[in-house]
Design a protein around this motif. Structure first.
Motif, PDB file in Angstrom:
ATOM      1  N   GLU A 122      28.458  13.626 -32.214  1.00 27.76           N
ATOM      2  CA  GLU A 122      28.353  12.285 -31.642  1.00 27.76           C
ATOM      3  C   GLU A 122      27.598  12.678 -30.035  1.00 27.76           C
ATOM      4  N   LYS A 123      28.253  13.626 -29.435  1.00 26.49           N
ATOM      5  CA  LYS A 123      27.402  14.019 -28.135  1.00 26.49           C
ATOM      6  C   LYS A 123      25.884  14.458 -28.533  1.00 26.49           C
ATOM      7  N   GLU A 124      25.784  15.233 -29.592  1.00 26.07           N
ATOM      8  CA  GLU A 124      24.463  15.446 -30.063  1.00 26.07           C
ATOM      9  C   GLU A 124      23.472  14.249 -30.265  1.00 26.07           C
ATOM     10  N   LEU A 125      24.131  13.518 -31.150  1.00 28.50           N
ATOM     11  CA  LEU A 125      23.482  12.322 -31.309  1.00 28.50           C
ATOM     12  C   LEU A 125      23.169  11.421 -30.108  1.00 28.50           C
ATOM     13  N   GLN A 126      24.117  11.266 -29.316  1.00 25.10           N
ATOM     14  CA  GLN A 126      23.666  10.496 -27.977  1.00 25.10           C
ATOM     15  C   GLN A 126      22.750  11.063 -27.087  1.00 25.10           C
ATOM     16  N   SER A 127      22.875  12.579 -27.202  1.00 28.06           N
ATOM     17  CA  SER A 127      21.499  13.355 -26.514  1.00 28.06           C
ATOM     18  C   SER A 127      20.145  13.201 -27.018  1.00 28.06           C
ATOM     19  N   ASN A 128      20.297  13.100 -28.435  1.00 25.49           N
ATOM     20  CA  ASN A 128      18.810  12.920 -29.273  1.00 25.49           C
ATOM     21  C   ASN A 128      18.462  11.634 -28.914  1.00 25.49           C
ATOM     22  N   LEU A 129      19.253  10.481 -29.151  1.00 26.22           N
ATOM     23  CA  LEU A 129      19.197   9.218 -28.716  1.00 26.22           C
ATOM     24  C   LEU A 129      18.338   8.860 -27.411  1.00 26.22           C
ATOM     25  N   GLU A 130      18.948   9.640 -26.466  1.00 23.24           N
ATOM     26  CA  GLU A 130      18.373   9.691 -25.108  1.00 23.24           C
ATOM     27  C   GLU A 130      17.195  10.201 -25.136  1.00 23.24           C
ATOM     28  N   GLU A 131      16.874  11.145 -25.770  1.00 25.72           N
ATOM     29  CA  GLU A 131      15.580  11.860 -25.763  1.00 25.72           C
ATOM     30  C   GLU A 131      14.514  10.984 -26.462  1.00 25.72           C
ATOM     31  N   ALA A 132      15.117  10.403 -27.597  1.00 28.61           N
ATOM     32  CA  ALA A 132      14.200   9.402 -28.254  1.00 28.61           C
ATOM     33  C   ALA A 132      13.626   8.313 -27.319  1.00 28.61           C
TER      34      ALA A 132
END
Length: 191
Positions: A122-132
């Motif tokens: 979930e943290k990785e997903l959140q981080s990737n979404l923020e990057e996107a």
């Protein structure tokens, strides 16, 4: 006067000697008289010969240690069979409890491991979404956030941002491509 051998005593007489005189020789006679028979009995109920032997050791140890308290109302042989069976059942119950505990512990550890893994994901997903989102042009990000986070319809977004519905659809389509690119790399890393 001729002395009588212990082998000529019946079980109850031998147990009386064990109980009242703490006779180790009478105890040894009972032990030798019943060990093989009880071992075969225990072996029928326990697959492992070592467990059967441990069970009999427990039975005979308890017989000696509790000799003063034991009241035998039937034959000594019946008492010993019953004591052996009870000991077997106790061990089986203990093994079931241990197996159940190990299973639950394993399930709990697996569950905890999955929870931790899910949190990391979930943290990785959140981080990737923020990057996107950082990668998107400002207007595209506004359209995407209004669609996905504010849950506005295409028409509402068009009115809010003063753009056409077709522009909203196009911006969302392009934004999803960017998001997928970041999310797909995450999925690939976790597989």
């Amino acid at each position: 006067m001729k002395q009588i051998a212990l082998s000529e005593f019946d079980d109850e007489e031998l147990f009386f000697l064990i109980k009242t005189q703490q006779s180790r020789t009478a105890y040894a006679e009972i032990y030798h008289r019943y060990w093989d028979i009880l071992w075969r009995f225990a072996l029928r109920h326990q697959i492992n010969p070592d467990e059967a032997q441990d069970t009999l050791q427990d039975v005979f140890t308890a017989l000696w240690q509790n000799r003063a308290k034991i009241e035998i109302k039937t034959k000594l042989s019946s008492f010993l069979y019953r004591a052996t069976l009870n000991q077997i059942l106790k061990k089986v119950d203990r093994q079931k409890v241990i197996a159940t505990y190990i299973q639950r512990l394993g399930d709990k550890m697996k569950e905890q491991g999955l929870l931790i893994e899910e949190q990391i994901y979930e943290k990785e997903l959140q981080s990737n979404l923020e990057e996107a989102l950082r990668e998107m042009p400002k207007k595209m990000r506004q359209v995407f956030e209004a669609s996905r986070f504010e849950e506005l319809s295409h028409e509402e977004i068009a009115q809010k941002l003063n753009i056409s519905k077709e522009t909203v659809k196009s911006q969302i389509k392009n934004a999803l491509k960017i998001v997928r690119k970041h999310v797909n790399s995450l999925l690939f890393n976790f597989l």
